[in-house]
Scaffold this motif. Structure first.
Motif, PDB file in Angstrom:
ATOM      1  N   THR A 294     -24.859 -94.297 -12.444  1.00  0.00           N
ATOM      2  CA  THR A 294     -25.087 -94.183 -10.378  1.00  0.00           C
ATOM      3  C   THR A 294     -24.032 -94.130  -9.641  1.00  0.00           C
ATOM      4  O   THR A 294     -24.491 -93.061  -8.817  1.00  0.00           O
ATOM      5  N   PHE A 295     -22.770 -93.997 -10.177  1.00  0.00           N
ATOM      6  CA  PHE A 295     -21.897 -93.533  -9.079  1.00  0.00           C
ATOM      7  C   PHE A 295     -21.568 -92.230  -8.682  1.00  0.00           C
ATOM      8  O   PHE A 295     -21.554 -91.622  -8.019  1.00  0.00           O
ATOM      9  N   MET A 296     -21.664 -90.622 -10.535  1.00  0.00           N
ATOM     10  CA  MET A 296     -22.138 -89.467 -10.473  1.00  0.00           C
ATOM     11  C   MET A 296     -23.120 -89.096  -9.717  1.00  0.00           C
ATOM     12  O   MET A 296     -23.148 -88.618  -9.043  1.00  0.00           O
ATOM     13  N   ARG A 297     -24.740 -90.476  -9.673  1.00  0.00           N
ATOM     14  CA  ARG A 297     -25.440 -89.373  -8.839  1.00  0.00           C
ATOM     15  C   ARG A 297     -25.108 -89.742  -7.863  1.00  0.00           C
ATOM     16  O   ARG A 297     -26.142 -89.017  -6.602  1.00  0.00           O
ATOM     17  N   SER A 298     -24.615 -90.712  -7.198  1.00  0.00           N
ATOM     18  CA  SER A 298     -25.076 -90.375  -5.818  1.00  0.00           C
ATOM     19  C   SER A 298     -23.824 -89.943  -5.196  1.00  0.00           C
ATOM     20  O   SER A 298     -24.636 -89.693  -4.181  1.00  0.00           O
ATOM     21  N   GLU A 299     -22.798 -89.462  -5.739  1.00  0.00           N
ATOM     22  CA  GLU A 299     -21.714 -88.422  -5.372  1.00  0.00           C
ATOM     23  C   GLU A 299     -22.736 -86.998  -5.805  1.00  0.00           C
ATOM     24  O   GLU A 299     -22.864 -86.405  -4.566  1.00  0.00           O
ATOM     25  N   LEU A 300     -23.454 -86.342  -6.494  1.00  0.00           N
ATOM     26  CA  LEU A 300     -23.971 -85.995  -6.564  1.00  0.00           C
ATOM     27  C   LEU A 300     -25.222 -85.467  -5.476  1.00  0.00           C
ATOM     28  O   LEU A 300     -25.033 -84.374  -4.932  1.00  0.00           O
ATOM     29  N   ILE A 335     -10.150 -87.749  -4.144  1.00  0.00           N
ATOM     30  CA  ILE A 335      -9.516 -86.541  -5.126  1.00  0.00           C
ATOM     31  C   ILE A 335     -10.190 -86.508  -6.675  1.00  0.00           C
ATOM     32  O   ILE A 335     -10.467 -84.984  -6.520  1.00  0.00           O
ATOM     33  N   ALA A 336     -10.993 -87.276  -6.678  1.00  0.00           N
ATOM     34  CA  ALA A 336     -11.714 -87.365  -8.257  1.00  0.00           C
ATOM     35  C   ALA A 336     -13.005 -86.548  -7.651  1.00  0.00           C
ATOM     36  O   ALA A 336     -13.281 -86.093  -9.210  1.00  0.00           O
ATOM     37  N   THR A 337     -13.396 -86.584  -7.102  1.00  0.00           N
ATOM     38  CA  THR A 337     -14.844 -85.811  -7.180  1.00  0.00           C
ATOM     39  C   THR A 337     -15.017 -84.608  -6.263  1.00  0.00           C
ATOM     40  O   THR A 337     -15.828 -84.392  -6.256  1.00  0.00           O
ATOM     41  N   ARG A 338     -13.678 -84.059  -6.143  1.00  0.00           N
ATOM     42  CA  ARG A 338     -14.086 -82.448  -5.562  1.00  0.00           C
ATOM     43  C   ARG A 338     -14.928 -81.740  -6.403  1.00  0.00           C
ATOM     44  O   ARG A 338     -15.953 -81.454  -5.646  1.00  0.00           O
ATOM     45  N   PRO A 339     -15.374 -81.488  -7.395  1.00  0.00           N
ATOM     46  CA  PRO A 339     -15.745 -80.293  -8.219  1.00  0.00           C
ATOM     47  C   PRO A 339     -17.544 -81.022  -8.171  1.00  0.00           C
ATOM     48  O   PRO A 339     -18.010 -80.084  -8.190  1.00  0.00           O
ATOM     49  N   LEU A 340     -17.518 -81.729  -7.241  1.00  0.00           N
ATOM     50  CA  LEU A 340     -18.883 -83.169  -7.487  1.00  0.00           C
ATOM     51  C   LEU A 340     -19.394 -82.592  -5.714  1.00  0.00           C
ATOM     52  O   LEU A 340     -20.744 -82.721  -6.044  1.00  0.00           O
ATOM     53  N   ARG A 341     -18.278 -81.799  -5.005  1.00  0.00           N
ATOM     54  CA  ARG A 341     -19.592 -81.822  -3.685  1.00  0.00           C
ATOM     55  C   ARG A 341     -18.926 -80.398  -3.506  1.00  0.00           C
ATOM     56  O   ARG A 341     -18.671 -80.238  -2.210  1.00  0.00           O
ATOM     57  N   THR A 342     -19.148 -79.966  -4.115  1.00  0.00           N
ATOM     58  CA  THR A 342     -19.163 -78.586  -3.393  1.00  0.00           C
ATOM     59  C   THR A 342     -19.869 -77.216  -4.474  1.00  0.00           C
ATOM     60  O   THR A 342     -20.099 -77.269  -5.936  1.00  0.00           O
ATOM     61  N   ASN A 343     -20.272 -76.381  -4.253  1.00  0.00           N
ATOM     62  CA  ASN A 343     -21.307 -75.447  -5.023  1.00  0.00           C
ATOM     63  C   ASN A 343     -20.552 -74.175  -6.009  1.00  0.00           C
ATOM     64  O   ASN A 343     -20.926 -73.350  -6.256  1.00  0.00           O
ATOM     65  N   CYS A 344     -18.672 -74.292  -5.251  1.00  0.00           N
ATOM     66  CA  CYS A 344     -18.688 -73.673  -5.605  1.00  0.00           C
ATOM     67  C   CYS A 344     -16.658 -73.953  -5.763  1.00  0.00           C
ATOM     68  O   CYS A 344     -15.917 -74.050  -4.656  1.00  0.00           O
ATOM     69  N   TYR A 345     -16.375 -74.201  -7.170  1.00  0.00           N
ATOM     70  CA  TYR A 345     -14.748 -74.643  -7.021  1.00  0.00           C
ATOM     71  C   TYR A 345     -14.707 -73.882  -8.454  1.00  0.00           C
ATOM     72  O   TYR A 345     -14.865 -73.952  -9.352  1.00  0.00           O
ATOM     73  N   ASP A 346     -12.955 -74.208  -7.451  1.00  0.00           N
ATOM     74  CA  ASP A 346     -11.813 -73.190  -8.438  1.00  0.00           C
ATOM     75  C   ASP A 346     -10.878 -73.989  -9.026  1.00  0.00           C
ATOM     76  O   ASP A 346      -9.516 -74.374  -8.570  1.00  0.00           O
ATOM     77  N   TYR A 347     -10.818 -74.078 -10.383  1.00  0.00           N
ATOM     78  CA  TYR A 347      -9.960 -74.830 -11.421  1.00  0.00           C
ATOM     79  C   TYR A 347      -8.806 -74.032 -11.282  1.00  0.00           C
ATOM     80  O   TYR A 347      -8.002 -74.954 -11.310  1.00  0.00           O
ATOM     81  N   ALA A 348      -8.790 -72.868 -10.887  1.00  0.00           N
ATOM     82  CA  ALA A 348      -7.274 -72.219 -10.508  1.00  0.00           C
ATOM     83  C   ALA A 348      -6.573 -73.064  -9.743  1.00  0.00           C
ATOM     84  O   ALA A 348      -5.563 -72.923  -9.642  1.00  0.00           O
TER      85      ALA A 348
END
Length: 420
Positions: A294-300, A335-348
């Protein structure tokens, strides 16, 4: 104390012992530390494996040497291995297999792995448990439990007895190779529908509680894949596969591979990702998984979500006022969901680990007053390790869509016990 907190203490101790706090590090001393941890096996070696993933906490030269513990610990004598195999399976390896290599492919914390070939021509690996390792683990955790009890008597905030017991129970189960064979079978079935993911299949007639036979997967470890300097496309492919291999079984079947160091992932020549070593697999309550879904879907979806209600639904104990709890959880989620809040995330360029550490230092007491259920320890180990591997891969792309597709494919979850 959290797993990350324990690792932090050990990192500081190792830096002092090895001289890594100085400008010059004696590599021979570092090598001696690695050799010592490897020879101790069990819990000590597992600590070394955990430290090798602490990319920010270790200097590069120490990190590279400690990383050898992922699969290159000092092995035990081949004669002793052959004796264990004969004792467990009733015959020496040369009679049980068409071919058996006495030189180990890998030596890890609880056992070492040898290549073999069955009479029908199938390539297999044989995982042989070190003698006395179950007793050694029990002794290690008895000592840790004494410290945890003492901390609990000192302060309720520092009472980590439930978490130590969770770790003891789960890691002790790793010494039961028949259980690991069943877990391997389950993951083999779970990943069967994913053409670019795979898990080895167990060979029951050549397996016991101390010897595990699995079909062989050929490839290079995730660390060696990284050392080969792969291009951006290959880094993205493996990153996407890694997310599905770790998070997919959690949402689909309420279980997760909770030993995520890079030695447990193989990249095959044909571009698949193999998941190895199923000693540490955690199964979860269905309501725990559903709270996180539920948490993940809400964030997405960008929907409003109350993090306090979410952690309570997942079984967290909250011992601070609601305003403080919500503000801390909101910061943590950001902090934990940064990759979920953008269409282009750079893990580097990812800084989530140091940022989370900084938040933990700034609000330590509040963190200690929001206590997760014990089962969350193994989830944290799995998810945190996956994030560290993604940072090491350093891919750039639409990770948000990867998680969205993953959740779309999995509906309401039943626990493994309910499915059986």
């Amino acid at each position: 104390m959290s797993a990350r907190g324990s690792a932090g203490l050990a990192v500081r101790a190792l830096r002092k012992v090895t001289g890594a706090d100085t400008q010059e590090t004696d590599r021979s001393t570092l090598g001696l530390v690695v050799q010592t941890l490897g020879e101790m096996k069990g819990a000590a070696m597992k600590l070394g494996q955990a430290l090798s993933m602490e990319m920010d906490a270790l200097p590069p030269e120490l990190r590279q040497i400690v990383a050898r513990l992922q699969s290159e610990a000092p092995p035990i004598d081949s004669e002793e291995i052959a004796a264990i195999i004969e004792d467990e399976l009733g015959a020496p390896p040369e009679r049980l297999f068409a071919e058996f290599d006495p030189k180990p492919l890998a030596a890890a914390s609880l056992g070492q792995v040898h290549a073999a070939r069955l009479e029908d021509g199938r390539e297999v690996v044989l995982k042989v448990q070190y003698p006395g390792i179950a007793e050694a683990l029990e002794s290690d955790f008895s000592n840790i439990s004494v410290v945890a009890r003492a901390a609990g008597f000192t302060s309720k905030l520092l009472d980590g007895r439930d978490y130590v017991e969770e770790l003891r129970r789960e890691i002790s189960l790793e010494t039961d190779y028949l259980l690991e064979a069943e877990r391997a079978r389950a993951f083999h079935a779970l990943l069967a529908s994913e053409p670019d993911l795979l898990a080895p299949a167990p060979i029951p007639e050549r397996s016991t509680s101390r010897v595990l036979c699995l079909t062989r997967v050929r490839g290079q470890t995730l660390q060696r894949f990284l050392d080969s300097n792969p291009d951006a496309a290959a880094r993205w492919r493996v990153s996407e596969q890694l997310i599905r291999a770790v998070h997919g079984p959690f949402f689909a079947a309420a279980r997760i591979h909770a030993d995520p160091h890079p030695g447990n992932f193989f990249v095959t020549e044909d571009g698949r990702l193999a998941l190895l070593d199923f000693g540490c697999v955690k199964s979860f309550r269905a309501d725990f998984v559903e709270a996180l879904r539920t948490f993940m879907r809400s964030e997405l979806r960008g929907e409003r979500y109350d993090p306090l209600a979410g952690v309570r639904a997942a079984g967290f104990q909250v011992d601070i006022d609601e305003a403080s709890a919500r503000s801390l959880l909101t910061e943590t989620v950001k902090i934990a969901t940064r990759p979920l809040r953008t269409n282009c995330y750079d893990y580097a360029q990812d800084t989530s680990v140091p940022d989370m550490r900084a938040l933990g230092l700034r609000r330590t007491v509040d963190f200690l007053r929001i206590r997760p259920p014990p089962e969350a320890v193994m989830l944290g180990r799995a998810v945190g390790g996956c994030a560290q591997n993604l940072r090491a891969l350093g891919a750039r792309g639409d990770f948000r869509s990867v998680y969205a597709r993953l959740l779309e494919r999995t509906g309401p979850t039943s626990s493994p016990e309910e499915r059986s």
